[in-house]
Scaffold this motif. Structure first.
Motif, PDB file in Angstrom:
ATOM      1  N   ASN A 385       0.659  -1.426  -0.033  1.00  0.00           N
ATOM      2  CA  ASN A 385       0.219   0.099  -0.142  1.00  0.00           C
ATOM      3  C   ASN A 385       1.001   1.298   0.354  1.00  0.00           C
ATOM      4  O   ASN A 385       0.572   2.323   0.375  1.00  0.00           O
ATOM      5  N   SER A 387       2.296   4.001  -2.605  1.00  0.00           N
ATOM      6  CA  SER A 387       2.098   5.081  -3.677  1.00  0.00           C
ATOM      7  C   SER A 387       3.306   4.613  -4.774  1.00  0.00           C
ATOM      8  O   SER A 387       3.431   5.395  -5.988  1.00  0.00           O
ATOM      9  N   SER A 390       3.501   3.266  -7.746  1.00  0.00           N
ATOM     10  CA  SER A 390       2.600   2.630  -8.015  1.00  0.00           C
ATOM     11  C   SER A 390       1.909   2.336  -9.143  1.00  0.00           C
ATOM     12  O   SER A 390       1.764   3.537 -10.059  1.00  0.00           O
ATOM     13  N   THR A 393      -4.542   0.822  -8.646  1.00  0.00           N
ATOM     14  CA  THR A 393      -4.982   1.016  -7.623  1.00  0.00           C
ATOM     15  C   THR A 393      -6.358   0.486  -7.727  1.00  0.00           C
ATOM     16  O   THR A 393      -6.947   0.371  -7.723  1.00  0.00           O
ATOM     17  N   PHE A 401      -6.116   1.514  -2.459  1.00  0.00           N
ATOM     18  CA  PHE A 401      -5.020   0.832  -1.838  1.00  0.00           C
ATOM     19  C   PHE A 401      -3.859   0.654  -3.279  1.00  0.00           C
ATOM     20  O   PHE A 401      -4.620   0.176  -3.698  1.00  0.00           O
ATOM     21  N   TYR A 402      -2.952   0.641  -3.020  1.00  0.00           N
ATOM     22  CA  TYR A 402      -1.918   1.463  -4.003  1.00  0.00           C
ATOM     23  C   TYR A 402      -1.083   0.135  -4.142  1.00  0.00           C
ATOM     24  O   TYR A 402      -0.669  -0.821  -3.653  1.00  0.00           O
ATOM     25  N   TRP A 438     -11.545  -4.297   3.996  1.00  0.00           N
ATOM     26  CA  TRP A 438     -10.869  -3.288   3.969  1.00  0.00           C
ATOM     27  C   TRP A 438      -9.417  -5.101   4.390  1.00  0.00           C
ATOM     28  O   TRP A 438      -8.074  -4.500   4.262  1.00  0.00           O
ATOM     29  N   GLU A 442      -5.883  -5.920   2.627  1.00  0.00           N
ATOM     30  CA  GLU A 442      -4.591  -5.434   2.885  1.00  0.00           C
ATOM     31  C   GLU A 442      -3.911  -6.951   3.324  1.00  0.00           C
ATOM     32  O   GLU A 442      -2.934  -7.026   3.390  1.00  0.00           O
TER      33      GLU A 442
END
Length: 555
Positions: A385, A387, A390, A393, A401-402, A438, A442
């Motif tokens: 996650n 960026s 990245s 997304t 969430f990158y 989420w 993750e």
């Protein structure tokens, strides 16, 4: 006369031969003991024996003809055969009379009762002490047929004094069988049998070249010693059987009569007995190879069903892992165990469950659930996650969430299809994930980047679903391992359904082994029979896979 075939028996009866045979037997009332008359009477008795052989209706007709035809002198069965036993000195006549009584008493309760009511037992006990082998052989047979499935008559026969002469006849397999029947009583008979010296001749009989003699002596020892609730008797028995187990020729006989199962299932009172039983089982285990194993496999194929079951149960507990495929796959042992598992007999179900569980635990190639060994990727944990660099997304619960396509493509064919196929996600910058929370997403991404993740029960099932969706087999195995730790009697059925829904093979295997291990607790559940029917095909597949794959496959 040899007319024991049912169709021949009925033809002779229909022709009216039975009353005439009875008339011939009545000659004992007036005739002198001449050789000619004795021969006629003996042959008439033999003819009735053959006619009534395994034919209950003819046995009943014999009794009724005696009772009605001779009613005026109140003689019944005793009128002929017992008089022949008592009054004729001709040994052949006595043998024929005892043989006829033996046949009439076989599986016919009314005949049994009349023989006892006619006060035949004292005469039978005397014949047990006869010096003529043929006479006491038949007398043992009469006694055995009288006591079989008749507890009250068994008590009467013992009270009449049969025990000691039967012990004295322990070179005969029928005597050993009768002694085993005596030992099944709930009285103190077992102790009296041992005190009167039955164990040494029974052990000596186990060394005989006669297979049936060995089998009957093992049966008697099992009934006599292993069923006892007397601590001292159990201990003596255990040490005797330990010695017997040292001879591989005794192993098959102990299996056939259920002796090994009694050692495994018995409740032994004192610790020395338990220790000795453990050593005996270990000694038996060492004997199950080569000729002994070959004989047990032969019995599994051609023996009566009860013998087949005893054999396969012993092999499940005591065979070498190296022989498991040959026994249970190549020779059908697995199917015999599964038959027990799906039986309506609770004892059979339990035996099958325990044996299958033992089989699974003994085989080094069997593992209910293998957790995926993590393969951490150093340096990528900080990219989760992140960026930086990245190029894709994900939108999860409205939050971004990158991620990095190169990591995703390397982790799963599902992402390869997503990005390289003709799907809209191929060129999309933001990809919506509508069905994964989420925290679960993750954890899934962390596994992709690092090869490792801690799975707790709060998220294990949702994470399993996500891992299955994205074809992450390693993560699935981690989830299955975590979920398997939570299997209980109350939820095993639901866990099995979960394993089916997500093709979670390791979790399914764990449910199978748990069901086998917890038979005693699960069998009282109202849904147990339905559970067994559902897991049976998977149980078969589990053991076939496990017993046929090389052990090296797990390395």
């Amino acid at each position: 006369m040899h007319f024991t075939e049912p169709e021949h028996q009925q033809l002779i009866i229909d022709a009216g031969a039975l009353p005439h045979l009875v008339d011939l037997l009545k000659r004992h009332k007036t005739a002198q003991n001449s050789r000619a008359v004795n021969g006629v009477i003996r042959r008439a008795a033999d003819a009735i024996t053959n006619l009534a052989h395994e034919n209950s209706s003819i046995k009943t007709r014999v009794r009724l003809i005696f009772t009605l035809h001779l009613y005026f002198v109140c003689e019944g069965l005793r009128a002929v055969f017992l008089h022949l036993l008592n009054c004729f000195v001709d040994a052949k006549v006595q043998r024929a009379a005892a043989g006829a009584l033996r046949t009439l008493a076989f599986k016919n309760d009314k005949n049994k009762n009349q023989i006892v009511e006619c006060n035949a037992l004292p005469t039978l006990i005397l014949k047990l002490r006869s010096e003529d082998t043929a006479i006491h052989y038949e007398a043992v047979g009469v006694s055995g047929n009288l006591v079989h499935s008749s507890p009250n008559i068994k008590k009467d026969v013992l009270l009449a004094g049969a025990l000691q002469p039967v012990i004295g006849l322990l070179t005969q397999r029928e005597a050993a069988l009768l002694l085993g029947q005596f030992a099944a009583t709930d009285s103190d008979c077992k102790i009296h049998i041992v005190q009167r010296g039955a164990v040494p001749p029974l052990i000596e009989m186990l060394q005989s070249l006669d297979a049936q003699l060995r089998e009957m002596s093992a049966f008697a020892l099992g009934r006599l010693l292993l069923d006892s609730k007397n601590g001292s008797l159990q201990q003596n028995a255990a040490f005797a059987l330990y010695g017997l187990a040292d001879n591989e020729d005794n192993v098959t006989d102990l299996v056939k009569v259920g002796g090994v199962q009694k050692l495994q299932d018995g409740e032994f009172i004192v610790q020395p007995t338990r220790d000795c039983v453990a050593k005996t089982l270990l000694r038996l285990e060492e004997k199950i190879h080569g000729r002994v194993l070959g004989h047990l496999l032969y019995l599994m194929r051609v023996g009566e069903k009860v013998i087949q079951r005893r054999g396969v149960l012993v092999l499940a507990h005591l065979c070498s892992p190296d022989d498991q495929k040959m026994i249970f796959i190549d020779n059908g042992g697995l199917e015999l165990l599964l038959e027990l598992l799906e039986s309506t007999n609770l004892k059979h179900q339990r035996d099958g469950s325990v044996a299958l569980c033992k089989l699974a635990n003994k085989a080094s190639s069997l593992s209910p659930v293998d957790a995926a060994h993590p393969s951490p990727t150093p340096g990528l944990s900080g990219c989760v996650n992140n960026s930086t660099l990245s190029d894709v997304t994900f939108l999860v619960e409205g939050k971004r969430f990158y991620a990095h396509r190169i990591c995703l493509l390397a982790s799963s064919d599902a992402f390869q299809v997503m990005f390289d196929g003709g799907y809209r996600e191929r060129d999309a910058k933001d990809i919506e994930i509508p069905n994964i929370p989420w925290n679960v997403f993750e954890l899934m991404m962390r596994y992709i980047y690092t090869g490792s993740v801690d799975v707790n029960m709060d998220v294990a099932q949702d994470l399993l679903r996500a891992a299955d969706q994205y074809l992450l087999e390693g993560l699935k195995r981690l989830c299955e391992y975590a979920i398997a730790q939570d299997i209980s009697v109350e939820n095993v059925s639901l866990m099995f359904e979960l394993s089916e829904a997500f093709n979670a093979l390791s979790l399914r295997n764990a449910c199978i082994v748990f069901t086998l291990e917890k038979f005693d607790k699960l069998s009282v559940m109202p849904w147990y029979s339905q559970l067994i029917q559902r897991i049976l095909p998977e149980t078969r597949a589990y053991f076939v896979r496990a017993l046929t794959r090389p052990i090296q496959a797990d390395l």
